[in-house]
Design a protein around this motif. Structure first.
Motif, short mmCIF file in Angstrom:
data_model
loop_
_atom_site.label_atom_id
_atom_site.label_comp_id
_atom_site.label_asym_id
_atom_site.label_seq_id
_atom_site.Cartn_x
_atom_site.Cartn_y
_atom_site.Cartn_z
N GLN A 1 0.82 -1.21 0.00
CA GLN A 1 0.00 0.00 0.00
C GLN A 1 0.86 1.26 0.00
O GLN A 1 0.59 2.20 -0.76
CB GLN A 1 -0.92 0.00 1.22
CG GLN A 1 -1.86 1.20 1.27
CD GLN A 1 -2.72 1.23 2.53
OE1 GLN A 1 -2.35 0.67 3.55
NE2 GLN A 1 -3.87 1.86 2.45
N ARG A 2 1.88 1.28 0.84
CA ARG A 2 2.71 2.48 0.93
C ARG A 2 3.44 2.76 -0.38
O ARG A 2 3.48 3.90 -0.86
CB ARG A 2 3.74 2.33 2.06
CG ARG A 2 3.15 2.14 3.43
CD ARG A 2 2.34 3.32 3.91
NE ARG A 2 1.73 3.00 5.19
CZ ARG A 2 0.49 2.55 5.34
NH1 ARG A 2 -0.29 2.38 4.27
NH2 ARG A 2 0.01 2.27 6.54
N VAL A 3 4.06 1.74 -0.96
CA VAL A 3 4.81 1.95 -2.20
C VAL A 3 3.89 2.46 -3.30
O VAL A 3 4.25 3.39 -4.04
CB VAL A 3 5.52 0.65 -2.63
CG1 VAL A 3 6.11 0.81 -4.04
CG2 VAL A 3 6.63 0.29 -1.65
N MET A 4 2.70 1.90 -3.42
CA MET A 4 1.79 2.35 -4.46
C MET A 4 1.29 3.77 -4.20
O MET A 4 1.08 4.55 -5.14
CB MET A 4 0.61 1.37 -4.59
CG MET A 4 1.03 -0.04 -5.01
SD MET A 4 2.07 -0.11 -6.50
CE MET A 4 0.89 0.37 -7.76
N GLN A 5 1.10 4.12 -2.93
CA GLN A 5 0.72 5.50 -2.60
C GLN A 5 1.83 6.47 -2.97
O GLN A 5 1.58 7.52 -3.57
CB GLN A 5 0.41 5.61 -1.10
CG GLN A 5 -0.89 4.96 -0.68
CD GLN A 5 -1.05 4.92 0.84
OE1 GLN A 5 -0.07 4.78 1.57
NE2 GLN A 5 -2.28 5.03 1.31
N TYR A 6 3.05 6.13 -2.60
CA TYR A 6 4.18 7.01 -2.91
C TYR A 6 4.38 7.16 -4.42
O TYR A 6 4.66 8.25 -4.92
CB TYR A 6 5.47 6.47 -2.28
CG TYR A 6 5.47 6.42 -0.76
CD1 TYR A 6 4.43 6.93 -0.02
CD2 TYR A 6 6.53 5.82 -0.09
CE1 TYR A 6 4.44 6.88 1.36
CE2 TYR A 6 6.55 5.77 1.30
CZ TYR A 6 5.50 6.29 2.02
OH TYR A 6 5.51 6.22 3.39
N ALA A 7 4.22 6.05 -5.13
CA ALA A 7 4.37 6.09 -6.58
C ALA A 7 3.34 7.04 -7.21
O ALA A 7 3.65 7.77 -8.16
CB ALA A 7 4.22 4.69 -7.16
N LYS A 8 2.14 7.03 -6.66
CA LYS A 8 1.10 7.92 -7.17
C LYS A 8 1.47 9.38 -6.96
O LYS A 8 1.24 10.23 -7.83
CB LYS A 8 -0.23 7.60 -6.47
CG LYS A 8 -1.44 8.26 -7.09
CD LYS A 8 -2.72 7.72 -6.48
CE LYS A 8 -3.95 8.24 -7.21
NZ LYS A 8 -5.20 7.67 -6.65
N LEU A 9 2.06 9.68 -5.81
CA LEU A 9 2.50 11.06 -5.55
C LEU A 9 3.60 11.47 -6.51
O LEU A 9 3.55 12.56 -7.11
CB LEU A 9 3.01 11.16 -4.10
CG LEU A 9 1.94 11.27 -3.02
CD1 LEU A 9 2.55 11.01 -1.64
CD2 LEU A 9 1.28 12.64 -3.05
N TYR A 10 4.61 10.63 -6.67
CA TYR A 10 5.72 10.96 -7.57
C TYR A 10 5.26 11.09 -9.02
O TYR A 10 5.70 11.98 -9.75
CB TYR A 10 6.82 9.91 -7.46
CG TYR A 10 7.59 9.95 -6.16
CD1 TYR A 10 8.05 11.16 -5.64
CD2 TYR A 10 7.87 8.79 -5.45
CE1 TYR A 10 8.77 11.21 -4.45
CE2 TYR A 10 8.59 8.82 -4.27
CZ TYR A 10 9.03 10.03 -3.77
OH TYR A 10 9.74 10.06 -2.59
#
Length: 347
Positions: A177-186
């Motif tokens: 969940q965290r990695v996919m959230q961060y990827a969305k921000l970047y």
């Protein structure tokens, strides 16, 4: 075929003087992160972000994994090191990715410092040579990023498939969940420097607050107050304090209409007792500092729609995720810091 990366890696290493980035705390007692800085202070944050992004893009070219997903993995790893510094101790370097020696070299490898790709493979280690120097070094930035990317590349680009790859690598739903959230921000903002903050209420509005973290609460049973209350009139805009992703939105019998934002430091920002939400805000949306989320109200302490059981105010809390568990810390020092910085900027 990967030797063309070696020159760039060497240049990055020279530029940093072998110094990697760590997180600054403001103030130190809060143990929170607001900006990336260099350990030795020899590299500006802009240079650090530019060199990281360059490395992400190079490995992306080799593995076809989008740079923003590689950046998200690296940032997630960095947040884990902040909360587990002893278990994940490593030399100063550009990236935050950490792979335990037993996993890198192989659990049965008699030489846990092994850098020979052939023997590492024999002992079922995952370490790879990413820069073409003939070594698979667990503290070489390119080797680390290439190793992780190579493990994930077979899962391809579809969101669900890549999420399965992350699960295979981390064996942790939170990590996915965290990695996919961060990827969305970047991906949304196209840059790495997403650590600015804003005060949760307009600094020119009428409000007051003090440290109320840890105080007792009686409604719904004995509870500890996990945040700071900011008292303001009905309808004062409630703003995002950070760049982040909307993780929850809706009703809670304690918090009323509430919303939760996850930022790149793996901090969860919680806003409660709202009068309502901005109509443009939905679950999964990306937000930025100062963006309106809703308005100050007095909702909560009852069934959906209950209002007015206490004076209008914003309950604001921050929670830190360790990778397995999550707990609150006092947001008051950060609130004061953001308030002062924003007032100073407006002058």
């Amino acid at each position: 075929m990967y030797r063309w990366i070696a020159g760039v890696t060497a240049g990055i290493t020279a530029a940093f003087g072998l110094c990697g980035p760590v997180a600054a705390s403001v103030p130190p007692a809060s143990d929170t992160v607001t900006k990336e800085v260099s350990v030795a202070g020899t590299a500006e944050p802009d240079t650090i972000f530019a060199n990281r992004k360059s490395l992400y893009e190079q490995v992306s070219t080799l593995t076809q994994i989008p740079w923003y997903r590689l950046a998200a993995i690296d940032q997630y790893e960095r947040t884990l090191t902040r909360v587990h510094p002893k278990d994940r101790k490593h030399p100063e370097r550009i990236l935050g990715i950490f792979i335990p020696k037993a996993r890198w070299a192989g659990p049965l490898n008699p030489d846990q410092e092994d850098t020979d790709p052939t023997s590492i493979n024999v002992f079922s280690g995952i370490g790879l040579d990413g820069d073409g120097d003939g070594k698979a070094d667990s503290n070489n930035d390119t080797d680390l990023l290439y190793t992780v990317a190579t493990r994930l590349a077979p899962y391809r680009h579809a969101t669900d498939d890549f999420s399965i790859g992350l699960w295979s690598y981390y064996q942790n739903t939170r990590a996915v969940q965290r990695v996919m959230q961060y990827a969305k921000l970047y991906e949304t903002f196209g840059k790495l420097d997403l650590f600015d903050h804003a005060f949760p209420l307009p600094v020119k509005s009428n409000y007051s607050y003090r440290s109320t973290f840890g105080m007792g609460r009686n409604w719904g049973g004995r509870r500890v107050h996990e945040g700071t209350d900011l008292f303001a009139p009905y309808g004062v805009p409630v703003r995002s304090t950070c760049y982040g992703v909307v993780e929850i939105k809706g009703w809670n019998k304690y918090g009323g209409w509430r919303i939760g934002i996850r930022d790149l430091n793996n901090h969860y920002h919680y806003y409660a007792h709202l009068q309502g939400f901005d109509k443009g805000i939905a679950l999964g949306d990306v937000v930025k500092p100062g963006q309106t989320l809703g308005w100050v109200g007095s909702s909560g302490y009852g069934k959906p729609g209950t209002q007015g059981k206490f004076p209008p105010h914003l309950h604001y809390g921050i929670y830190r995720d360790t990778g397995l568990t999550e707990w609150a810390f006092d947001p008051f020092p950060l609130l004061k810091h953001w308030e002062i910085e924003e007032k100073r900027a407006k002058k």
